[in-house]
Motif scaffolding. Structure first.
Motif, PDB file in Angstrom:
ATOM      1  N   LEU B  47       0.833  -1.208   0.000  1.00 32.14           N
ATOM      2  CA  LEU B  47       0.000   0.000   0.000  1.00 32.14           C
ATOM      3  C   LEU B  47       0.869   1.260   0.000  1.00 32.14           C
ATOM      4  O   LEU B  47       0.545   2.252  -0.655  1.00 32.14           O
ATOM      5  CB  LEU B  47      -0.885   0.017   1.247  1.00 32.14           C
ATOM      6  CG  LEU B  47      -2.317  -0.475   1.097  1.00 32.14           C
ATOM      7  CD1 LEU B  47      -3.023  -0.446   2.442  1.00 32.14           C
ATOM      8  CD2 LEU B  47      -3.084   0.376   0.089  1.00 32.14           C
ATOM      9  N   PHE B  48       1.954   1.212   0.748  1.00 32.49           N
ATOM     10  CA  PHE B  48       2.859   2.369   0.795  1.00 32.49           C
ATOM     11  C   PHE B  48       3.450   2.621  -0.598  1.00 32.49           C
ATOM     12  O   PHE B  48       3.548   3.778  -1.039  1.00 32.49           O
ATOM     13  CB  PHE B  48       3.972   2.134   1.818  1.00 32.49           C
ATOM     14  CG  PHE B  48       4.854   3.338   2.020  1.00 32.49           C
ATOM     15  CD1 PHE B  48       4.585   4.261   3.024  1.00 32.49           C
ATOM     16  CD2 PHE B  48       5.953   3.555   1.197  1.00 32.49           C
ATOM     17  CE1 PHE B  48       5.380   5.385   3.192  1.00 32.49           C
ATOM     18  CE2 PHE B  48       6.749   4.673   1.362  1.00 32.49           C
ATOM     19  CZ  PHE B  48       6.478   5.587   2.360  1.00 32.49           C
ATOM     20  N   THR B  51       0.663   4.260  -2.691  1.00 33.40           N
ATOM     21  CA  THR B  51       0.042   5.538  -2.305  1.00 33.40           C
ATOM     22  C   THR B  51       0.996   6.517  -1.619  1.00 33.40           C
ATOM     23  O   THR B  51       0.620   7.665  -1.372  1.00 33.40           O
ATOM     24  CB  THR B  51      -1.138   5.300  -1.340  1.00 33.40           C
ATOM     25  OG1 THR B  51      -0.621   4.760  -0.109  1.00 33.40           O
ATOM     26  CG2 THR B  51      -2.146   4.324  -1.912  1.00 33.40           C
ATOM     27  N   ASP B  53       2.022   6.417   1.461  1.00 29.57           N
ATOM     28  CA  ASP B  53       1.822   6.533   2.917  1.00 29.57           C
ATOM     29  C   ASP B  53       1.030   5.315   3.387  1.00 29.57           C
ATOM     30  O   ASP B  53       0.457   4.579   2.573  1.00 29.57           O
ATOM     31  CB  ASP B  53       1.065   7.822   3.247  1.00 29.57           C
ATOM     32  CG  ASP B  53       1.244   8.246   4.708  1.00 29.57           C
ATOM     33  OD1 ASP B  53       2.035   7.596   5.428  1.00 29.57           O
ATOM     34  OD2 ASP B  53       0.605   9.214   5.125  1.00 29.57           O
ATOM     35  N   PRO B  55      -2.312   4.178   5.220  1.00 31.66           N
ATOM     36  CA  PRO B  55      -3.586   4.870   5.471  1.00 31.66           C
ATOM     37  C   PRO B  55      -4.023   4.753   6.925  1.00 31.66           C
ATOM     38  O   PRO B  55      -3.538   3.889   7.657  1.00 31.66           O
ATOM     39  CB  PRO B  55      -4.564   4.130   4.561  1.00 31.66           C
ATOM     40  CG  PRO B  55      -4.001   2.758   4.454  1.00 31.66           C
ATOM     41  CD  PRO B  55      -2.509   2.917   4.507  1.00 31.66           C
ATOM     42  N   LYS B  99       1.669   9.863   8.054  1.00 30.13           N
ATOM     43  CA  LYS B  99       1.498  11.325   8.199  1.00 30.13           C
ATOM     44  C   LYS B  99       0.329  11.683   9.118  1.00 30.13           C
ATOM     45  O   LYS B  99       0.347  12.700   9.783  1.00 30.13           O
ATOM     46  CB  LYS B  99       1.277  11.966   6.827  1.00 30.13           C
ATOM     47  CG  LYS B  99       2.524  11.979   5.957  1.00 30.13           C
ATOM     48  CD  LYS B  99       2.307  12.831   4.715  1.00 30.13           C
ATOM     49  CE  LYS B  99       3.508  12.813   3.804  1.00 30.13           C
ATOM     50  NZ  LYS B  99       3.575  11.574   2.988  1.00 30.13           N
TER      51      LYS B  99
END
Lengths: 179, 102
Positions: B47-48, B51, B53, B55, B99
């Protein structure tokens, strides 16, 4: 489901872009129906990376719309009129503008429709107020606070106090805060 | 194995990540990494990459349900990573602090 329309503007700073991205992710995290509207120049001045756009699409962004340049995800081209319709469904809207300069005002003015009200707050002097009146004679606008009159004088034509400001918000179903 | 960490205690350079390092970091936090942990770590890494980051929790669960197992829920994740599933999975996956994490 909450329906959220987020405007992305060329006037946003880098830190505002960061904040908007986190806010967008937060809305999606809570299953809000999030739509993005990219105003002119927004995509060109965008501080989001392509992967961040992809993330929004992956996490079920409900819709993306753009005036002029398209972002790097599926997006529908629209014009100012359509943007205004998406934002307020043609209900009278209170526009809140934290005063920056005339360019900033000019950028957002196309979203103001008949029967809308503009409220400007922040530091602006009388000559600027006159300039606004000259350039937009039909515009119904109010000013909260000025550099020359830091203490609000409700008797002056455009000046209102905070109670009147709150009343305006209560009177309008739709309140749009300019970025 | 000692690799440099950032100010949040996450791996400074994710290209240096390896499973031995992840095991050591998890063990220091009292976690023995199981097959389920590794599945989650791999999913978070993927996923990182897609995207940029990791989620927040609810979005992560949605993705894990689609990608791994439709029965995954927050309780499952908290059993694996009791402190903060998103933060800990990112940490052992060699990724920066998400983040959205304060």
């Amino acid at each position: 489901m909450n329906r959220i329309i987020m405007t992305l503007a060329a006037t946003d700073s880098a830190s505002e872009w960061d904040a908007r991205y986190l806010l967008a992710i937060s809305h999606l995290n809570f299953d809000h129906e999030l739509h993005l509207i990219c105003l002119p120049g927004a995509v060109e001045s965008c501080h989001w990376k392509d992967k961040q756009w992809q993330a929004l699409a992956l996490y079920d962004l409900a819709g993306c719309h753009h005036i002029n340049t398209a972002p790097p995800i599926d997006s529908t081209p629209i014009d100012w009129k359509m943007a205004r319709l998406l934002l307020s469904e043609n209900q009278p809207t209170l526009h809140l503008c934290h005063w920056q300069n005339m360019d900033h005002l000019r950028y957002w003015v196309p979203l103001i429709a008949d029967h809308d009200v503009l409220l400007v707050f922040g530091q602006l002097d009388c000559s600027t107020i006159n300039q606004i009146q000259l350039q937009y004679p039909g515009l119904l606008f109010h000013v909260v606070n000025t550099s020359q009159h830091p203490h609000i004088k409700p008797n002056e034509a455009q000046h209102i106090n905070h109670q009147q400001w709150a009343k305006l918000i209560r009177q309008h179903q739709v309140v749009l805060t300019w970025n | 194995m000692s690799l440099s960490l950032d100010s949040h205690g996450h791996l400074a350079n994710k290209t240096e990540w390896n499973k031995t390092w992840a095991c050591d970091m998890a063990k220091a936090d009292g976690i023995e990494l199981s097959k389920s942990h590794w599945q989650l770590i791999a999913a978070v890494q993927l996923l990182f990459d897609e995207t940029g980051d990791t989620p927040p929790m609810r979005l992560l669960i949605k993705q894990l349900r689609m990608r791994l197992d439709s029965s995954i829920d927050s309780r499952f994740l908290y059993r694996l990573f009791p402190d903060n599933p998103v933060r800990q999975a990112s940490k052992y996956a060699g990724l920066p602090k998400p983040k959205h994490c304060m």
